[in-house]
Design a protein around this motif. Structure first.
Motif, mmCIF file in Angstrom:
data_model
loop_
_atom_site.group_PDB
_atom_site.id
_atom_site.type_symbol
_atom_site.label_atom_id
_atom_site.label_comp_id
_atom_site.label_asym_id
_atom_site.label_seq_id
_atom_site.Cartn_x
_atom_site.Cartn_y
_atom_site.Cartn_z
ATOM 1 N N ARG A 83 -10.919 0.707 -15.308
ATOM 2 C CA ARG A 83 -9.793 0.278 -14.482
ATOM 3 C C ARG A 83 -8.493 0.206 -15.285
ATOM 4 O O ARG A 83 -7.432 0.596 -14.807
ATOM 5 N N THR A 84 -8.594 -0.296 -16.509
ATOM 6 C CA THR A 84 -7.402 -0.432 -17.357
ATOM 7 C C THR A 84 -6.865 0.933 -17.756
ATOM 8 O O THR A 84 -5.646 1.173 -17.707
ATOM 9 N N VAL A 85 -7.735 1.839 -18.133
ATOM 10 C CA VAL A 85 -7.300 3.192 -18.498
ATOM 11 C C VAL A 85 -6.616 3.856 -17.309
ATOM 12 O O VAL A 85 -5.520 4.422 -17.439
ATOM 13 N N VAL A 103 -2.723 5.057 -17.294
ATOM 14 C CA VAL A 103 -2.444 6.478 -17.039
ATOM 15 C C VAL A 103 -1.542 6.603 -15.817
ATOM 16 O O VAL A 103 -0.638 7.440 -15.782
ATOM 17 N N GLY A 104 -1.745 5.734 -14.835
ATOM 18 C CA GLY A 104 -0.857 5.718 -13.671
ATOM 19 C C GLY A 104 0.593 5.503 -14.076
ATOM 20 O O GLY A 104 1.505 6.152 -13.554
ATOM 21 N N ASP A 117 3.673 -0.988 -11.245
ATOM 22 C CA ASP A 117 2.627 -1.995 -11.066
ATOM 23 C C ASP A 117 2.367 -2.325 -9.601
ATOM 24 O O ASP A 117 1.215 -2.452 -9.187
ATOM 25 N N ALA A 118 3.409 -2.498 -8.813
ATOM 26 C CA ALA A 118 3.227 -2.870 -7.403
ATOM 27 C C ALA A 118 2.415 -1.812 -6.668
ATOM 28 O O ALA A 118 1.476 -2.137 -5.933
ATOM 29 N N ARG A 119 2.741 -0.560 -6.875
ATOM 30 C CA ARG A 119 2.013 0.523 -6.197
ATOM 31 C C ARG A 119 0.587 0.626 -6.727
ATOM 32 O O ARG A 119 -0.350 0.847 -5.955
ATOM 33 N N LEU A 120 0.388 0.451 -8.027
ATOM 34 C CA LEU A 120 -0.951 0.486 -8.576
ATOM 35 C C LEU A 120 -1.811 -0.625 -7.977
ATOM 36 O O LEU A 120 -2.990 -0.414 -7.664
ATOM 37 N N ARG A 121 -1.232 -1.815 -7.779
ATOM 38 C CA ARG A 121 -1.973 -2.908 -7.147
ATOM 39 C C ARG A 121 -2.334 -2.546 -5.707
ATOM 40 O O ARG A 121 -3.455 -2.813 -5.253
ATOM 41 N N GLN A 122 -1.388 -1.921 -4.979
ATOM 42 C CA GLN A 122 -1.677 -1.493 -3.614
ATOM 43 C C GLN A 122 -2.852 -0.505 -3.584
ATOM 44 O O GLN A 122 -3.645 -0.510 -2.650
ATOM 45 N N LEU A 123 -2.931 0.324 -4.608
ATOM 46 C CA LEU A 123 -3.991 1.329 -4.692
ATOM 47 C C LEU A 123 -5.304 0.753 -5.226
ATOM 48 O O LEU A 123 -6.300 1.457 -5.292
ATOM 49 N N GLY A 124 -5.272 -0.508 -5.627
ATOM 50 C CA GLY A 124 -6.472 -1.161 -6.126
ATOM 51 C C GLY A 124 -6.674 -1.061 -7.620
ATOM 52 O O GLY A 124 -7.759 -1.363 -8.131
ATOM 53 N N TRP A 125 -5.648 -0.700 -8.360
ATOM 54 C CA TRP A 125 -5.751 -0.573 -9.830
ATOM 55 C C TRP A 125 -4.917 -1.633 -10.506
ATOM 56 O O TRP A 125 -4.724 -1.738 -11.600
#
Length: 113
Positions: free
Chosen positions: A91-93, A97-98, A105-113
């Motif tokens: 998950r961290t990798v 990479v995202g 960060d906000a979009r990554l959280r929306q995507l579940g990462w």
């Protein structure tokens, strides 16, 4: 907290990178992934430093590589088994990479990462 030998933890990071879709791996450019075996900054399991692919221009030539750092102790401190460490490393990798691809960060959280 679970203890994971440094060599095994580095293997987990390599496996997580190898698990990325080939298309993404081929698009990654001028980025180094390292493991820091200390805890790192409070609250962080990983850190991306650099210029995301989406912000690079003609002036990017000759830049030092971007850096993704994965924090061994921080990840192990939040896990109770090696299987949990493997999943958290993955998950961290993916999260870091995202950031290399310009995802915040906000979009990554929306995507579940």
């Amino acid at each position: 907290m679970v203890e994971v030998e440094p060599e095994r933890f580095e293997e987990m990071v390599t496996e997580a990178l190898d698990g990325l879709p080939d298309e993404l791996g081929e698009l990654m450019s001028n980025v180094a992934v390292t493991v820091q075996h200390e805890a790192g900054p409070r609250g962080l399991r990983g850190l991306y430093r650099g210029i995301p692919l989406t912000r690079r221009s003609n002036f990017y030539a000759g830049a030092l590589p971007d850096q993704i750092t994965i924090y061994h102790r921080a990840i192990c401190a939040m896990c109770n088994s090696e299987a949990e460490v493997v999943e958290q490393v993955r998950r961290t990798v993916i999260h870091e990479v995202g950031h290399h691809f310009g995802i915040g960060d906000a979009r990554l959280r929306q995507l579940g990462w």
